[in-house]
Write a protein that holds these residues in place. Structure first.
Motif, PDB file in Angstrom:
ATOM      1  N   GLY B  63       0.783  -1.184   0.012  1.00 18.49           N
ATOM      2  CA  GLY B  63      -0.203  -0.101  -0.047  1.00 18.49           C
ATOM      3  C   GLY B  63       0.801   1.248  -0.029  1.00 18.49           C
ATOM      4  N   TYR B  64       2.054   1.130   0.028  1.00 18.84           N
ATOM      5  CA  TYR B  64       3.005   2.192   0.164  1.00 18.84           C
ATOM      6  C   TYR B  64       4.089   1.979  -1.311  1.00 18.84           C
ATOM      7  N   SER B  65       4.576   3.257  -1.453  1.00 25.05           N
ATOM      8  CA  SER B  65       5.656   3.220  -2.253  1.00 25.05           C
ATOM      9  C   SER B  65       6.620   4.588  -1.866  1.00 25.05           C
ATOM     10  N   VAL B  66       7.766   4.558  -2.231  1.00 29.52           N
ATOM     11  CA  VAL B  66       8.805   5.627  -1.808  1.00 29.52           C
ATOM     12  C   VAL B  66       9.547   6.201  -3.219  1.00 29.52           C
ATOM     13  N   ILE B  77       4.744   7.596  -0.236  1.00 29.98           N
ATOM     14  CA  ILE B  77       3.595   7.652  -1.056  1.00 29.98           C
ATOM     15  C   ILE B  77       2.551   6.770  -0.816  1.00 29.98           C
ATOM     16  N   LEU B  78       1.321   7.269  -0.224  1.00 34.83           N
ATOM     17  CA  LEU B  78       0.288   6.247  -0.394  1.00 34.83           C
ATOM     18  C   LEU B  78      -0.413   6.546  -1.701  1.00 34.83           C
ATOM     19  N   GLU B  79      -0.463   5.358  -2.245  1.00 32.73           N
ATOM     20  CA  GLU B  79      -1.140   5.423  -3.665  1.00 32.73           C
ATOM     21  C   GLU B  79      -2.673   5.761  -3.657  1.00 32.73           C
ATOM     22  N   SER B  80      -3.511   5.101  -2.848  1.00 33.42           N
ATOM     23  CA  SER B  80      -4.851   5.322  -2.321  1.00 33.42           C
ATOM     24  C   SER B  80      -4.881   4.993  -0.933  1.00 33.42           C
TER      25      SER B  80
END
Lengths: 112, 113
Positions: B63-66, B77-80
């Motif tokens: 649920g996260y990216s960086v 980053i929380l995409e949604s």
């Protein structure tokens, strides 16, 4: 998998009443054991690093010690300003060596 | 003194929004980390980066990216966003690869409604 268990979960002391916080750990090769202090609503603040059994570190009223299975944070004659959550973390030699595994902390309250 | 700053202390977002949390350190540290902290669960590592444009998954990356385009800046980053991502988010940095001494920012309290 590295594991850290802290006890007690919460501790209430009178001003001047010395005590100890415990951090038990299992790790595949200890690279370091860390103590942090965290005040409410803030990020953890680094206190100590211990690297090998028998090592001790001191800072004001705090003294951290390390054995092969656990670490103690001794608080001598605490004051109300020592009230905080104290976190313990270990860094093992696996997992790339960067990762810290944290315990859930001991919430310390020192009363007048 | 090492200084780690985070873009917001408090943030309220709605479910499904894209959320950016930014972290900046001023000590030329190689390593940067993103954690979330929840009562009873302690600090859990989401992602870390040991160099510009390099990243590695931590324990709970789902649920996260960086993004790390510059050495001093590390974004989460929380995409949604979802309600189960309501938490305290902490950024940290450390000087070199083998150093376990991490310096933390003040945290961002994120609420997802």
């Amino acid at each position: 998998e590295d594991q850290v268990t802290q006890s007690p979960e919460a501790l209430r002391l009178q001003e001047g009443e010395s005590s100890s916080l415990n951090c038990s750990y299992t790790v595949s090769g200890l690279r370091g054991l860390f103590w942090y202090r965290q005040d409410p609503g803030k990020g953890p603040e680094f206190l100590f690093t211990l690297y090998s059994a028998g090592e001790e570190k001191e800072k004001e009223r705090l003294k951290a010690t390390l054995t092969k299975k656990e670490s103690f944070l001794h608080i001598t004659a605490p004051k109300p300003e020592d009230s905080a959550t104290y976190l313990c973390a270990v860094q093992g030699t696996t997992g790339g060596g960067n990762k810290l595994t944290f315990g859930t902390g001991t919430q310390l309250k020192v009363e007048l | 003194d090492v200084k780690v700053t985070q873009s917001s202390r408090y943030l309220v977002k709605r479910t499904g929004e894209k959320v950016f949390l930014e972290c900046v350190q001023d000590m030329d540290h190689e390593n940067m980390f993103w954690y979330r902290q929840d009562p009873g669960l302690g600090l859990r590592l989401i992602y870390f980066s040991y160099d510009v444009k390099m990243k590695e998954k931590g324990d709970i990356p789902e649920g996260y990216s960086v993004s790390r385009e510059k050495k001093e800046r590390f974004s989460l980053i929380l995409e949604s966003a979802s309600t189960n991502q309501t938490s305290m988010y902490l950024c940290a940095s450390s000087y070199f690869v083998a150093s376990g001494t991490q310096y933390f920012g003040p945290g961002t309290r994120l609420t997802v409604l």
